[in-house]
Design an enzyme around this catalytic site. Structure first.
Site, mmCIF file in Angstrom:
data_model
loop_
_atom_site.group_PDB
_atom_site.id
_atom_site.type_symbol
_atom_site.label_atom_id
_atom_site.label_comp_id
_atom_site.label_asym_id
_atom_site.label_seq_id
_atom_site.Cartn_x
_atom_site.Cartn_y
_atom_site.Cartn_z
ATOM 1 C CB SER A 188 5.172 -1.620 11.958
ATOM 2 O OG SER A 188 4.664 -0.316 12.183
ATOM 3 C CG HIS A 204 -5.790 1.649 5.239
ATOM 4 N ND1 HIS A 204 -5.359 2.623 6.095
ATOM 5 C CD2 HIS A 204 -4.749 0.805 5.063
ATOM 6 C CE1 HIS A 204 -4.096 2.380 6.424
ATOM 7 N NE2 HIS A 204 -3.708 1.282 5.803
ATOM 8 N N GLY A 248 2.729 -1.158 4.325
ATOM 9 C CA GLY A 248 2.697 0.258 3.991
ATOM 10 C C GLY A 248 4.102 0.766 3.712
ATOM 11 N N GLY A 249 4.698 1.429 4.699
ATOM 12 C CA GLY A 249 5.999 2.083 4.543
ATOM 13 C C GLY A 249 7.052 1.235 3.843
ATOM 14 C CG ASN A 296 -1.692 1.241 1.423
ATOM 15 O OD1 ASN A 296 -1.818 2.049 0.490
ATOM 16 N ND2 ASN A 296 -2.247 1.438 2.615
ATOM 17 C CD1 TRP A 297 3.326 0.953 -2.946
ATOM 18 C CD2 TRP A 297 3.459 2.229 -4.789
ATOM 19 N NE1 TRP A 297 3.983 0.229 -3.898
ATOM 20 C CE2 TRP A 297 4.083 0.981 -5.048
ATOM 21 C CE3 TRP A 297 3.422 3.172 -5.811
ATOM 22 C CZ2 TRP A 297 4.658 0.675 -6.283
ATOM 23 C CZ3 TRP A 297 3.996 2.869 -7.034
ATOM 24 C CH2 TRP A 297 4.617 1.633 -7.264
ATOM 25 C CE LYS A 298 0.202 3.441 4.792
ATOM 26 N NZ LYS A 298 0.011 3.563 6.205
ATOM 27 N N GLY A 313 2.149 2.259 10.793
ATOM 28 C CA GLY A 313 3.037 3.405 10.641
ATOM 29 C C GLY A 313 3.685 3.842 11.943
ATOM 30 C CD GLU A 325 -3.005 5.437 6.763
ATOM 31 O OE1 GLU A 325 -3.008 5.508 5.527
ATOM 32 O OE2 GLU A 325 -2.037 4.983 7.413
ATOM 33 C CD GLU A 366 -3.538 -2.801 7.419
ATOM 34 O OE1 GLU A 366 -2.462 -3.036 6.891
ATOM 35 O OE2 GLU A 366 -4.153 -1.736 7.263
HETATM 36 C C1 PEP Z 1 -0.818 -0.005 5.961
HETATM 37 O O1 PEP Z 1 -0.836 1.114 5.504
HETATM 38 O O2 PEP Z 1 -1.696 -0.809 5.644
HETATM 39 C C2 PEP Z 1 0.270 -0.357 6.865
HETATM 40 C C3 PEP Z 1 0.234 -1.502 7.470
HETATM 41 O O3 PEP Z 1 1.280 0.570 7.031
HETATM 42 P P1 PEP Z 1 2.725 0.312 7.705
HETATM 43 O O4 PEP Z 1 3.253 -0.983 7.124
HETATM 44 O O5 PEP Z 1 3.540 1.476 7.308
HETATM 45 O O6 PEP Z 1 2.506 0.191 9.166
#
Ligand code: PEP
Length: 256
Positions: free
Chosen positions: A216, A98, A237-238, A11-13, A176, A100, A170
């Site tokens: 994470s 998600h 994500g990151g 997930n590049w956000k 994040g 967010e 999640e």
């Molecule tokens: C996500 O955005 O779904 C996520 C899990 O982010 P991160 O890996 O950065 O915690």
């Protein structure tokens, strides 16, 4: 025991211009073109879907995903994108609900339900996100929260629909933040999710569904998380913004 092919999604956000997206995908494809015992999904922002779609057109083991959609097929919804528009760009998956989106755009379980329905109708595979916040975890309410998110988010669906859905557990406190659920905590939540699904769907459908862990995930913790029996992949994500790191995570999902 049923075999569930692992699925790793990035997930590049709200990151990467088209040019940056091309560089990342080209770097990734040099490494991951050969991994075909894992399903790989890239979810760039809407503005980079077309560029990434072109690069993936000749690749069989990496699919395109979007980060959101609007539930209506078309109409006066300024700024929104429909399932049909995503299909037009060869998108196959879409992240729904998600945390967010829930936190900043006020999406609730009913929204998740409508969006999931719209995705399924357009033959997109929804990646439906569920997870509790830190206060909910600390108050030991996480089981109830997950149960409600699953019951309301998947309301009206049967085994047939569930077969096309991927779930992502999640925990909001791990997204994040650098703070990961321990493999044991994640496995416990995944088992609970499967148990809840078994009360709304057939036990076989609950066994078959793939449940990703997200929060994470990094190369250093991926192996242990992905070795748990009910963790069928990761939503990253990151760490998905870095070709080397994402490749290392995918390697950890490959069969030994
Ligand atoms: C996500 O955005 O779904 C996520 C899990 O982010 P991160 O890996 O950065 O915690």
């Amino acid at each position: 025991m049923i075999y569930r092919k692992k699925i790793i999604a990035g997930n590049w956000k709200m990151n990467k211009t088209q040019a940056e997206a091309r560089v990342l995908v080209e770097d990734l494809l040099r490494e991951i073109g050969k991994f075909d015992d894992v399903e790989i999904v890239l979810c760039p922002p809407f503005t980079a879907l077309s560029a990434v779609s072109e690069l993936l057109s000749s690749v069989s083991n990496v699919r395109l995903g979007a980060q959101n959609l609007h539930e209506a097929p078309s109409g006066a919804f300024t700024g929104e994108i429909s399932a049909g528009m995503l299909r037009d760009l060869y998108v196959r998956y879409v992240i729904i609900g998600h945390s967010e989106r829930r936190q900043y755009f006020h999406e609730d379980n009913a929204t998740v339900n409508r969006k999931t329905k719209a995705a399924l109708q357009a033959e997109l595979r929804p990646i439906v996100c569920v997870g509790e916040t830190l206060p909910e975890r600390e108050a030991d309410k996480w089981k109830d929260i997950l149960e409600t998110q699953l019951r309301d988010g998947l309301a009206g669906f049967g085994d047939k629909e569930l077969a096309d859905i991927i779930l992502a557990y999640e925990p909001v406190w791990a997204i994040g933040t650098g703070r990961t659920a321990s493999p044991a905590q994640a496995e416990e939540a995944h088992q609970w999710i499967r148990k809840v699904l078994g009360t709304h769907f057939s036990p076989a459908a609950a066994e078959r569904i793939r449940i990703q862990y997200g929060g994470s995930v990094k190369p250093e913790n991926a192996k242990e998380l992905l070795s748990k029996p009910d963790i069928d992949g990761a939503l990253v994500g990151g760490a998905s913004l870095d070709a080397r790191g994402f490749t290392a995570i995918i390697k950890n999902a490959c069969l030994d």
